[in-house]
Design a protein around this motif. Structure first.
Motif, PDB file in Angstrom:
ATOM      1  N   LYS A   9       0.894  -1.109   0.128  1.00  0.00           N
ATOM      2  CA  LYS A   9       0.077   0.113   0.086  1.00  0.00           C
ATOM      3  C   LYS A   9       0.888   1.261  -0.101  1.00  0.00           C
ATOM      4  N   SER A  12       2.283   1.764  -3.489  1.00  0.00           N
ATOM      5  CA  SER A  12       1.189   2.006  -4.251  1.00  0.00           C
ATOM      6  C   SER A  12       0.904   3.492  -4.041  1.00  0.00           C
ATOM      7  N   THR A  15       3.730   5.153  -5.810  1.00  0.00           N
ATOM      8  CA  THR A  15       3.691   5.341  -7.505  1.00  0.00           C
ATOM      9  C   THR A  15       2.423   6.133  -8.084  1.00  0.00           C
ATOM     10  N   ASP A 163      -4.782   3.103 -10.388  1.00  0.00           N
ATOM     11  CA  ASP A 163      -4.057   2.543  -9.319  1.00  0.00           C
ATOM     12  C   ASP A 163      -4.699   2.896  -8.028  1.00  0.00           C
ATOM     13  N   PHE A 167      -5.984   0.592  -5.148  1.00  0.00           N
ATOM     14  CA  PHE A 167      -5.524   0.706  -3.682  1.00  0.00           C
ATOM     15  C   PHE A 167      -7.006   0.719  -2.786  1.00  0.00           C
TER      16      PHE A 167
END
Length: 199
Positions: A9, A12, A15, A163, A167
């Motif tokens: 997480k 993520s 990113t 994303d 998430f």
């Protein structure tokens, strides 16, 4: 397992932030991004070339290493100085690939048209569009550069949105699993046993 999911997480989130910032930068300032990215790649090539030359002179005495290092160094300088023509050349190569792919897909769509009319027509339209974009890239590569970089920015923003959705889905799934595990543990604690074996 929970620690692994927490690490994923956190990665993520990083990113997502990088994709959003990169996408906005590519859309807002395509020329500057192209210049700085080319400079970064060129400087990296120069650094690798200089390191190879130093290793060759100080210890290895390899003519092959020296030759490759000099070529990498020269390539890095060329990338730094002539980034626009190099980008145009790359776009032209991509355009040629798109033309070939579009023509090939067009003939494939003719075969598909006989079996499934909808997918045949859709494939035919997409193949023609691919070939048209290829011709534009080949014959107008200088004018396409900024648009292509902005398109990459849009792609990064789409990636960030996807994303974020992933998430949120993972976070929701982790909550459900944790809740189910907690409920199962609570149910186990409430069961009393007498220690007798029932046959």
């Amino acid at each position: 397992m929970v620690k692994l999911i927490d690490k994923v997480k956190k990665i993520s989130i990083v990113t997502i932030i990088l994709a959003v910032l990169g996408g906005i930068a590519l859309i807002a300032q395509p020329e500057a991004c192209q210049k700085y990215l080319s400079l970064f790649i060129g400087i990296a090539f120069v650094a690798v070339g200089l390191t190879g030359i130093a290793v060759s002179l100080l210890g290895n005495k390899s003519y092959l290493l020296m030759t490759l290092s000099v070529l990498i160094l020269i390539g890095g300088v060329i990338i730094c100085v002539m980034y626009k023509p190099i980008t145009s050349l790359i776009i032209m190569v991509i355009g040629i690939f798109m033309i070939v792919s579009g023509v090939t897909d067009f003939f494939t769509s003719l075969k598909v048209l006989g079996g499934n009319r909808f997918f045949g027509i859709l494939s035919m339209l997409l193949s023609v569009l691919t070939a048209v974009f290829g011709f534009i890239a080949v014959f107008h590569s200088y004018s396409v550069q900024a648009s292509l970089i902005q398109f990459l920015g849009v792609a990064l923003l789409v990636y960030a949105v996807l994303d974020i959705i992933a998430f949120i889905e993972v976070k929701t799934l982790v909550r459900k699993v944790k809740k189910a595990v907690d409920e199962a543990e609570n149910a186990d604690q409430e069961i009393e046993t007498t220690g007798e074996i029932i046959e």
